[in-house]
Design an enzyme around this catalytic site. Sequence first.
Site, PDB file in Angstrom:
ATOM      1  N   LYS A  18       0.815  -1.538  -0.086  1.00 14.98           N
ATOM      2  CA  LYS A  18      -0.179  -0.053  -0.109  1.00 14.98           C
ATOM      3  C   LYS A  18       1.048   1.301  -0.161  1.00 14.98           C
ATOM      4  O   LYS A  18       2.305   1.472   0.016  1.00 14.98           O
ATOM      5  CB  LYS A  18      -0.945   0.056   1.134  1.00 14.98           C
ATOM      6  CG  LYS A  18      -0.057   0.241   3.126  1.00 14.98           C
ATOM      7  CD  LYS A  18      -1.162   0.099   3.790  1.00 14.98           C
ATOM      8  CE  LYS A  18      -0.623   0.015   5.346  1.00 14.98           C
ATOM      9  NZ  LYS A  18      -1.230   0.236   6.172  1.00 14.98           N
TER      10      LYS A  18
ATOM     11  N   ARG B 147     -11.672   0.827  13.696  1.00 17.70           N
ATOM     12  CA  ARG B 147     -11.916   1.245  12.471  1.00 17.70           C
ATOM     13  C   ARG B 147     -13.212   0.325  11.061  1.00 17.70           C
ATOM     14  O   ARG B 147     -13.673   0.904  10.759  1.00 17.70           O
ATOM     15  CB  ARG B 147     -10.227   1.816  11.600  1.00 17.70           C
ATOM     16  CG  ARG B 147      -9.630   2.338  12.357  1.00 17.70           C
ATOM     17  CD  ARG B 147      -8.850   2.500  11.823  1.00 17.70           C
ATOM     18  NE  ARG B 147      -7.867   2.027  11.570  1.00 17.70           N
ATOM     19  CZ  ARG B 147      -6.362   1.818  10.988  1.00 17.70           C
ATOM     20  NH1 ARG B 147      -5.816   2.875  11.300  1.00 17.70           N
ATOM     21  NH2 ARG B 147      -5.934   0.672  10.540  1.00 17.70           N
TER      22      ARG B 147
ATOM     23  N   TYR C  16      16.577  29.779   5.223  1.00 14.40           N
ATOM     24  CA  TYR C  16      14.928  30.867   5.317  1.00 14.40           C
ATOM     25  C   TYR C  16      14.941  31.508   6.985  1.00 14.40           C
ATOM     26  O   TYR C  16      15.438  30.918   7.792  1.00 14.40           O
ATOM     27  CB  TYR C  16      13.898  29.950   5.074  1.00 14.40           C
ATOM     28  CG  TYR C  16      13.304  29.923   3.374  1.00 14.40           C
ATOM     29  CD1 TYR C  16      13.339  30.603   2.969  1.00 14.40           C
ATOM     30  CD2 TYR C  16      13.745  29.219   3.392  1.00 14.40           C
ATOM     31  CE1 TYR C  16      13.950  31.235   1.633  1.00 14.40           C
ATOM     32  CE2 TYR C  16      13.714  28.181   1.671  1.00 14.40           C
ATOM     33  CZ  TYR C  16      13.541  29.654   0.610  1.00 14.40           C
ATOM     34  OH  TYR C  16      12.774  29.200  -0.425  1.00 14.40           O
TER      35      TYR C  16
END
Length: 278
Positions: A34, A132, A261
């Site tokens: 997956k 779930r 930054y």
Amino acid sequence: MRSTIAEISIKNLIHNLNQFKRIGGNMEIMPVVKADAYGHGIVEITKLLRNENTELIGVAFADEAVKLRNSGDTGDIFVLIPGTDYDAELYVAYNLQASVMDLQIANKLSNLALKRGIRIRTHLFINTGMNRDGISPKDALKFMNEVSKYNGIEMIGIMTHLASSELEDKTFANFQLKQFDDTILELKKNNYHFKKIHSLNSAGALNFPNNKYNMARCGIGLYGYLDYPEMAHKLSLKPILTLKSKIININNITKGDTVGYSLNYISDSDRKIAVVPF
């Protein structure tokens, strides 16, 4: 060619697969690919796993299985997460195995399959505590009594998913497995039998090595990682990905100079700064 590459070790992938086969004994290992094989490349990883005589590959969603089919994969593919009405058409069109917990979708699967003159192989998803996906153990017999009427479905498997298989305290995992065992026993008494019985993920395969079920779903561990590093060490897993790059520039800066930054880094001395293009 970019300076930064992700290098995948075929040798380490096969090593990890064999480690799970070793501790699993007679259990079939279903590799899970997956999320683009956890970022390692679903098509390429699946091809390697098929070369190792992997019968069944697991994905999370039907569209991942479609990608494999479009790449030329003709082996068995199981979709772990119960699908939607739309997914039912994909299961049938691409010959996928489905987890089921909804009679309406199961009925649609059956009807679509019968129109094509086939039967769809499915796995009954039992919810034992993850909360779930899946149906309650108390509803399993009623569900099977109904779904057994659907001629387009062949119920080949039964599954659950452990919520805490990686923890040293196995109390909750054992509670889940007891519920799963009791459900299977009740269904057997009513003449429902399953070819594939699976509950364990990567951590579960390690923590419950003598598990009596006949298949384990190995995901993240296959790629050399587990939630707890000491577990990966116990199993001698090897990360299959190495990230490599090159220094493309070296700057000389002085004390007080900033780098990057938001002035997040201010140098406390004169030094060299290497730039790596990640």
